[in-house]
Design an enzyme around this catalytic site. Structure first.
Site, PDB file in Angstrom:
ATOM      1  N   ILE A 100      -4.616  -3.087  -1.425  1.00 11.94           N
ATOM      2  CA  ILE A 100      -4.625  -2.157  -0.302  1.00 11.94           C
ATOM      3  C   ILE A 100      -5.997  -1.503  -0.277  1.00 11.94           C
ATOM      4  CG2 ILE A 100      -3.549  -0.358  -1.695  1.00 11.94           C
ATOM      5  CD1 ILE A 100      -2.300   0.702   0.960  1.00 11.94           C
ATOM      6  N   ALA A 101      -6.548  -1.384   0.909  1.00  5.51           N
ATOM      7  CA  ALA A 101      -7.859  -0.744   1.052  1.00  5.51           C
ATOM      8  C   ALA A 101      -7.934  -0.080   2.422  1.00  5.51           C
ATOM      9  CB  ALA A 101      -8.981  -1.765   0.911  1.00  5.51           C
ATOM     10  N   VAL A 102      -8.532   1.100   2.438  1.00  2.00           N
ATOM     11  CA  VAL A 102      -8.745   1.866   3.667  1.00  2.00           C
ATOM     12  C   VAL A 102     -10.203   2.315   3.670  1.00  2.00           C
ATOM     13  CG1 VAL A 102      -8.108   3.956   4.940  1.00  2.00           C
ATOM     14  CG2 VAL A 102      -6.337   2.624   3.760  1.00  2.00           C
ATOM     15  N   ASN A 119      -8.361   6.250 -10.480  1.00  6.97           N
ATOM     16  CA  ASN A 119      -8.155   6.465  -9.048  1.00  6.97           C
ATOM     17  C   ASN A 119      -6.977   7.434  -8.851  1.00  6.97           C
ATOM     18  OD1 ASN A 119      -7.805   6.368  -6.276  1.00  6.97           O
ATOM     19  ND2 ASN A 119      -8.017   4.148  -6.148  1.00  6.97           N
ATOM     20  N   GLU A 176      -0.460  -2.488  -9.481  1.00 10.21           N
ATOM     21  CA  GLU A 176      -1.407  -2.020 -10.483  1.00 10.21           C
ATOM     22  C   GLU A 176      -2.443  -1.169  -9.775  1.00 10.21           C
ATOM     23  OE1 GLU A 176      -2.799  -5.748 -11.854  1.00 10.21           O
ATOM     24  OE2 GLU A 176      -1.139  -6.019 -13.240  1.00 10.21           O
ATOM     25  N   TYR A 215       1.073   6.846  -4.573  1.00 14.74           N
ATOM     26  CA  TYR A 215       2.172   5.992  -5.037  1.00 14.74           C
ATOM     27  C   TYR A 215       3.292   6.828  -5.658  1.00 14.74           C
ATOM     28  CZ  TYR A 215      -1.394   2.383  -4.407  1.00 14.74           C
ATOM     29  OH  TYR A 215      -2.369   1.570  -3.895  1.00 14.74           O
TER      30      TYR A 215
END
Length: 157
Positions: free
Chosen positions: A75-77, A114, A109, A121
């Protein structure tokens, strides 16, 4: 800013890889790996398309139908879209797809360094179940998290 989530296609590979390389310079996937993931029969990859047509985020799930579990692969934003709920929306869309595929649990993971991602999460119900020491480049640990897929909630209010 508003986004539309849609399934990722091979045509999205270049913008996805631009984000991938910018966000994860030491651990970026290769283009061939990402292309394989997007096209894979057991995967579910989404892109978030902004009002201006740009892709501001992506997320991927590996969850073979009926296997009972899923893995959030990535996942990346992008920076301009952070802290606006897009990451949460992407994760929830993956959870919904995992539920549709009859997954009882989802794993992921996350880098130990972070805290923002870990907090997201945890807020969504994921719990830490293990640590993989020095999993990421630079000797950063990976925190393994698990979510028991909740029943869907509906409300008329």
């Amino acid at each position: 800013m508003n986004w539309v989530l849609r399934r990722a296609t091979a045509a999205d590979l270049d913008p996805i890889m631009t984000i991938e390389n910018a966000m994860f310079p030491a651990d970026a996937w290769s283009s061939s790996t990402m292309a394989s993931e997007i096209a894979g029969e057991h995967g579910y990859y989404l892109v978030a398309v902004a009002d201006d047509g740009g892709i501001d985020g992506y997320a991927g799930l590996l969850a073979p139908e009926g296997s009972g579990h899923g893995d959030i692969q990535t996942i990346a934003v992008v920076d301009r879209a952070r802290r606006r709920g897009l990451g949460r929306t992407l994760v929830l869309a993956l959870v919904n797809e995992a539920r549709r595929r009859r997954a009882a649990e989802i794993f992921l993971e996350v880098r130990a360094d972070n805290p923002g991602a870990r907090a997201l999460y945890e807020a969504l119900g994921f719990t830490q179940i293990a640590v993989r020491p020095r999993y990421y480049r630079g000797g950063i640990d990976a925190v393994i998290m698990r979510l028991a897929v909740p029943e869907p909630e509906t409300s008329l209010t």
